[in-house]
Design a protein around this motif. Structure first.
Motif: not given
Length: 429
Positions: A382-390, A357-362
């Motif tokens: 990650f911002i689009e919704g992918s997991p943060h770990l491989m 949410k913070h990264c998508n904020s203006p």
């Protein structure tokens, strides 16, 4: 008939003239005595001293001791006894004592109603600084005056009876023995009052006998006081009459109580209980000389008798308030391994959502972040919704820190290495 009326009128007029002449003569004698300035002497009384006096005399008792709680059951009495009868006049001070020599119609009328006796006790209040009285014997016979300050056992017994009656009023109001004994005692003490009350119920409403009934009440009360005052003489000289009265009136009172039976209705029992409590508090007040102490004991008795009601209210209020205020600190419970792992996953997921949410904020500047990252594409995924770990990173983490991993084995088997190091240091037996 007319001659008879003239004789009666003449007799009344002569009697009135004689009475007026006697009053005038007495007032002149009193005036001449006051004009000469001959004031009768006053005898000051002291505790424990005995005074033997003859003729009309005046006495004053000065109370020099300030009343405290220690004088709760202390009584000050002046006993006067003689072989012949005498009259007693009690006043507050010496000025009122000197005014007794002045003739007044009201004072003369009171002297006619004043009783004569050969023994009496004058009760003096603890708060009275000075009390005076005058003794008027029938003749020149001697009489003895003795003031006493002592602990009165009767006052203490009255106080004790009042407290017992107040405490056990509930149980006494339900007791059959108390019902019959109280009924018989009331019948024997107030038999004349009860008799006049019964007669009043059978008389018509507009009967002239109600005047007789009203006088009968006063006569009954006066008769009760007279019997209580001369109870010792009655029991000594007329014991057979007293025994017969107790037997007859006691049997009639018992029969009336047996006819109506003990109280069964709960409201009637409560009324009797409240009456006994009020009568007990009255006895407590009469059995204590210091009013402040009496009121304090009465308030304490009422508070202790009804203490359960405010206590129940306080407990109920505390239980309701306890839900909103947790005053007691409870010890913290330790988490299990499963609870710890589950809570870690939930907190990690919540923190990642807040980061997205913070990264998508203006307010967030993506160009500054991309310039500092090694793999901007992975950050964008990650911002689009992918997991943060491989997937490979997850498997490596499980192998390293999971159950059976290398980190777990090192922690588990470290104790064996420490025991091997300690064994060479131990001395052989």
């Amino acid at each position: 008939m007319a001659g008879c009326m003239k004789i009666i009128n003449g007799f009344i007029s002569e009697s009135a003239k004689l009475m007026f002449f006697m009053v005038l003569l007495t007032s002149l004698l009193q005036t001449s005595q006051q004009a000469t300035g001959n004031k009768p002497s006053v005898i000051d009384l002291e505790d424990g001293e005995t005074y033997v006096v003859s003729g009309s005399s005046r006495f004053c008792y000065k109370n020099s001791v300030a009343p405290t709680w220690r004088q709760t059951w202390t009584r000050i009495q002046v006993k006067v006894w003689s072989s012949n009868v005498f009259k007693t006049v009690i006043v507050e001070g010496e000025e009122e004592l000197q005014e007794l020599d002045r003739f007044t119609f009201w004072g003369w009328f009171q002297s006619l109603l004043r009783e004569r006796h050969n023994e009496t006790s004058i009760n003096i209040s603890l708060f009275s600084k000075k009390t005076c009285f005058k003794i008027e014997p029938a003749d020149k016979t001697t009489y003895t005056v003795k003031p006493l300050r002592k602990f009165d056992i009767y006052l203490f017994l009255v106080f004790l009876a009042g407290m017992m009656l107040f405490i056990f009023a509930d149980s006494l109001s339900r007791s059959q023995v108390f019902f019959y004994s109280a009924g018989m005692s009331t019948g024997m003490i107030a038999s004349l009052i009860i008799l006049f009350f019964i007669l009043a119920r059978f008389l018509p409403k507009k009967s002239p006998f109600y005047v007789l009934i009203a006088g009968g009440w006063s006569f009954s009360i006066y008769a009760i006081q007279l019997v209580c005052r001369n109870l010792n003489v009655i029991l000594q000289e007329h014991w057979n009459v007293a025994l017969g009265y107790v037997a007859v009136v006691g049997f009639i009172s018992f029969a009336v109580c047996y006819r109506y039976g003990p109280l069964v209705d709960e409201k009637s029992i409560n009324i009797l209980s409240w009456t006994l409590q009020l009568f007990g508090l009255l006895l407590v007040y009469l059995g204590i000389q210091i009013q402040q102490v009496a009121f304090a004991i009465i308030v304490a008795a009422l508070f202790s008798k009804n203490l359960e009601y405010p206590v129940l209210l306080v407990v109920a209020a505390w239980r309701k308030m306890r839900r909103f205020f947790n005053w007691k600190l409870e010890p913290r419970r330790l988490l299990t391994e499963e609870e710890y792992q589950k809570e870690g996953e939930e907190e990690t997921r919540r923190a990642l959502e807040e980061l997205r949410k913070h990264c998508n904020s203006p307010e967030f500047s993506p160009w500054k972040a991309v310039s500092r990252l090694q793999s901007p594409k992975r950050f964008a995924d990650f911002i689009e919704g992918s997991p943060h770990l491989m997937p490979n990173e997850v498997s490596v983490h499980v192998q390293e820190y999971g159950f059976g991993g290398s980190f777990f084995e090192d922690e588990f088997f470290d104790t064996d290495d420490e025991e091997d190091e300690i064994k060479p240091m131990m001395k052989p037996e």
